[in-house]
Design an enzyme around this catalytic site. Structure first.
Site, PDB file in Angstrom:
ATOM      1  N   GLU A 131       0.828  -1.219   0.000  1.00  0.00           N
ATOM      2  CA  GLU A 131       0.000   0.000   0.000  1.00  0.00           C
ATOM      3  C   GLU A 131       0.860   1.266   0.000  1.00  0.00           C
ATOM      4  O   GLU A 131       0.551   2.235  -0.692  1.00  0.00           O
ATOM      5  CB  GLU A 131      -0.947  -0.022   1.210  1.00  0.00           C
ATOM      6  CG  GLU A 131      -1.998  -1.114   1.099  1.00  0.00           C
ATOM      7  CD  GLU A 131      -2.866  -1.240   2.341  1.00  0.00           C
ATOM      8  OE1 GLU A 131      -2.327  -1.577   3.411  1.00  0.00           O
ATOM      9  OE2 GLU A 131      -4.074  -0.990   2.240  1.00  0.00           O
ATOM     10  N   GLU A 150      -3.748  -9.801   3.507  1.00  0.00           N
ATOM     11  CA  GLU A 150      -4.584  -9.574   4.692  1.00  0.00           C
ATOM     12  C   GLU A 150      -5.636 -10.660   4.904  1.00  0.00           C
ATOM     13  O   GLU A 150      -6.011 -10.956   6.040  1.00  0.00           O
ATOM     14  CB  GLU A 150      -5.280  -8.202   4.613  1.00  0.00           C
ATOM     15  CG  GLU A 150      -4.361  -7.013   4.869  1.00  0.00           C
ATOM     16  CD  GLU A 150      -3.590  -6.539   3.644  1.00  0.00           C
ATOM     17  OE1 GLU A 150      -3.623  -7.219   2.601  1.00  0.00           O
ATOM     18  OE2 GLU A 150      -2.949  -5.479   3.734  1.00  0.00           O
TER      19      GLU A 150
HETATM   20  N1  COA Z   1       4.124  -7.649  11.508  1.00  0.00           N
HETATM   21  C1  COA Z   1       4.863  -7.970  12.590  1.00  0.00           C
HETATM   22  N2  COA Z   1       5.971  -8.720  12.527  1.00  0.00           N
HETATM   23  C2  COA Z   1       6.349  -9.137  11.313  1.00  0.00           C
HETATM   24  C3  COA Z   1       5.645  -8.849  10.151  1.00  0.00           C
HETATM   25  C4  COA Z   1       4.474  -8.065  10.273  1.00  0.00           C
HETATM   26  N3  COA Z   1       3.753  -7.722   9.229  1.00  0.00           N
HETATM   27  N4  COA Z   1       6.264  -9.443   9.099  1.00  0.00           N
HETATM   28  C5  COA Z   1       7.338 -10.057   9.596  1.00  0.00           C
HETATM   29  N5  COA Z   1       7.397  -9.878  10.933  1.00  0.00           N
HETATM   30  C6  COA Z   1       8.416 -10.387  11.870  1.00  0.00           C
HETATM   31  C7  COA Z   1       8.235 -11.877  12.157  1.00  0.00           C
HETATM   32  O1  COA Z   1       7.248 -12.067  13.164  1.00  0.00           O
HETATM   33  C8  COA Z   1       9.627 -12.248  12.589  1.00  0.00           C
HETATM   34  O2  COA Z   1       9.806 -11.798  13.918  1.00  0.00           O
HETATM   35  P1  COA Z   1      10.560 -12.761  14.996  1.00  0.00           P
HETATM   36  O3  COA Z   1      11.939 -12.965  14.415  1.00  0.00           O
HETATM   37  O4  COA Z   1      10.554 -11.941  16.245  1.00  0.00           O
HETATM   38  O5  COA Z   1       9.759 -14.045  15.055  1.00  0.00           O
HETATM   39  C9  COA Z   1      10.514 -11.376  11.717  1.00  0.00           C
HETATM   40  O6  COA Z   1       9.701 -10.293  11.271  1.00  0.00           O
HETATM   41  C10 COA Z   1      11.052 -12.089  10.492  1.00  0.00           C
HETATM   42  O7  COA Z   1       9.944 -12.635   9.785  1.00  0.00           O
HETATM   43  P2  COA Z   1       9.796 -14.193   9.420  1.00  0.00           P
HETATM   44  O8  COA Z   1       8.340 -14.477   9.263  1.00  0.00           O
HETATM   45  O9  COA Z   1      10.560 -15.019  10.395  1.00  0.00           O
HETATM   46  O10 COA Z   1      10.547 -14.224   8.014  1.00  0.00           O
HETATM   47  P3  COA Z   1      10.300 -15.269   6.819  1.00  0.00           P
HETATM   48  O11 COA Z   1      11.397 -15.044   5.857  1.00  0.00           O
HETATM   49  O12 COA Z   1      10.098 -16.642   7.355  1.00  0.00           O
HETATM   50  O13 COA Z   1       8.910 -14.815   6.155  1.00  0.00           O
HETATM   51  C11 COA Z   1       7.304 -13.212   5.287  1.00  0.00           C
HETATM   52  C12 COA Z   1       8.811 -13.558   5.513  1.00  0.00           C
HETATM   53  C13 COA Z   1       7.251 -11.787   4.755  1.00  0.00           C
HETATM   54  C14 COA Z   1       6.712 -14.201   4.276  1.00  0.00           C
HETATM   55  C15 COA Z   1       6.554 -13.336   6.645  1.00  0.00           C
HETATM   56  O14 COA Z   1       7.268 -12.581   7.619  1.00  0.00           O
HETATM   57  C16 COA Z   1       5.148 -12.821   6.596  1.00  0.00           C
HETATM   58  O15 COA Z   1       4.264 -13.499   6.093  1.00  0.00           O
HETATM   59  N6  COA Z   1       4.896 -11.607   7.166  1.00  0.00           N
HETATM   60  C17 COA Z   1       3.584 -11.056   7.287  1.00  0.00           C
HETATM   61  C18 COA Z   1       3.086 -10.541   5.981  1.00  0.00           C
HETATM   62  C19 COA Z   1       1.685  -9.995   6.148  1.00  0.00           C
HETATM   63  O16 COA Z   1       0.734 -10.712   6.410  1.00  0.00           O
HETATM   64  N7  COA Z   1       1.569  -8.685   5.966  1.00  0.00           N
HETATM   65  C20 COA Z   1       0.307  -8.015   6.047  1.00  0.00           C
HETATM   66  C21 COA Z   1       0.033  -7.561   7.425  1.00  0.00           C
HETATM   67  S1  COA Z   1      -1.539  -6.758   7.517  1.00  0.00           S
END
Ligand code: COA
Length: 257
Positions: free
Chosen positions: A113, A133
């Protein structure tokens, strides 16, 4: 000055880097506040002619709004959250100086966004875009339902919104979501090369290009529907399940309640 942004100014081009790499630059309240202050600085500092927004590290531009701040929110707090996000991103969209998103990895949820609220986007070849989302029992709340349709068309936007799937940089280029895809090491250079051309032109004419191009999409009602619908999700069991499942690193079990 900023708690969550790194900034630098080089020959009129201001680079702002969102700096929470351990959380993939997720937008929490502090980052949102800093981005609001950033827009004021951009508008008021005459030394700034153009802006690049990017994320710290090699993995993420912004991986979304900070999901840990969603837990326990009511629908009226959801309205407030979405209004804050929508208003901030309107400021980016309507900024009189050109703002380019240099997308250096994940641009998911609020990250996609934010990139879409910028005037155009350049991506590194490892970039990924999406509005995931629905995986959280939510919808985009910071203008994503509107700007995604504007940029990629209704059919592609509907599929991305409803599947929550992300697309890589080459598909984003094909969809018109980004203008250029370059190797990560060349990303800022590419953005600067384009902005160098833009800032050599008449600044008032540039501002008017931005205002006139934005006016194509004036209507506003879709943003209000997005706001209300985003907020209503916070009253559902599915949204609580979705956010908890993400934080507990498991798959959500939705019930339609
Ligand atoms: N909000 C809060 N924390 C987030 C985040 C978010 N949107 N996206 C990533 N993080 C955090 C993870 O919780 C993790 O924290 P930790 O190390 O304390 O556990 C850290 O960032 C690294 O992320 P991780 O998920 O371990 O990395 P990955 O390489 O396995 O996966 C993504 C990467 C982007 C696929 C995954 O982090 C993800 O799906 N994030 C959320 C995306 C999302 O739904 N965004 C829309 C939100 S409305």
């Amino acid at each position: 000055m900023y708690k969550t942004l790194l900034t630098s100014l080089d020959h009129g081009i201001f680079t702002a880097t969102i700096n929470r790499p351990d959380k993939l630059n997720a937008l929490n309240r502090e980052v949102m506040q800093d981005l609001n202050e950033l827009i004021s600085e951009i508008e008021t500092n005459p030394e700034i002619k153009a802006v690049i927004i990017t994320g710290a590290g090699k993995k993420a531009f912004v991986a979304g709004a900070d999901i840990s701040e969603f837990l326990g929110l009511t629908s009226s707090e959801g309205i407030h959250l979405a209004k804050t996000g929508q208003n901030l991103f309107f400021k980016f969209e309507n900024c009189q100086k050109p703002i380019v998103a240099a997308v250096n990895g994940y641009a998911l949820g609020a990250g996609c966004e934010l990139a879409m609220a910028c005037h155009f986007r350049i991506a590194s070849d490892n970039a990924k875009f999406g509005q995931p989302e629905v995986n959280l029992g939510l919808i985009p709340g910071y203008g994503g339902t509107q700007r995604l349709v504007q940029l990629v068309g209704k059919g592609r936007a509907m599929e991305l919104l409803m599947t929550g799937n992300s697309i890589d940089a080459s598909i984003a280029l094909e969809y018109g979501l980004v203008n250029h895809v370059v190797p990560l090491d060349d990303l800022l250079l590419k953005a600067k090369m384009i902005l160098d051309i833009i800032i050599s032109k008449a600044p008032l004419a540039i501002s008017r290009c931005i205002a006139a191009a934005n006016a194509v999409f004036e209507s506003g009602n879709g943003y209000n529907i997005e706001l209300k619908s985003f907020a209503e999700c916070f009253d559902t069991e599915d949204m609580k399940e979705g956010a908890n499942a993400f934080l507990e690193k498991r798959k959500a079990k939705f019930k339609g309640k």
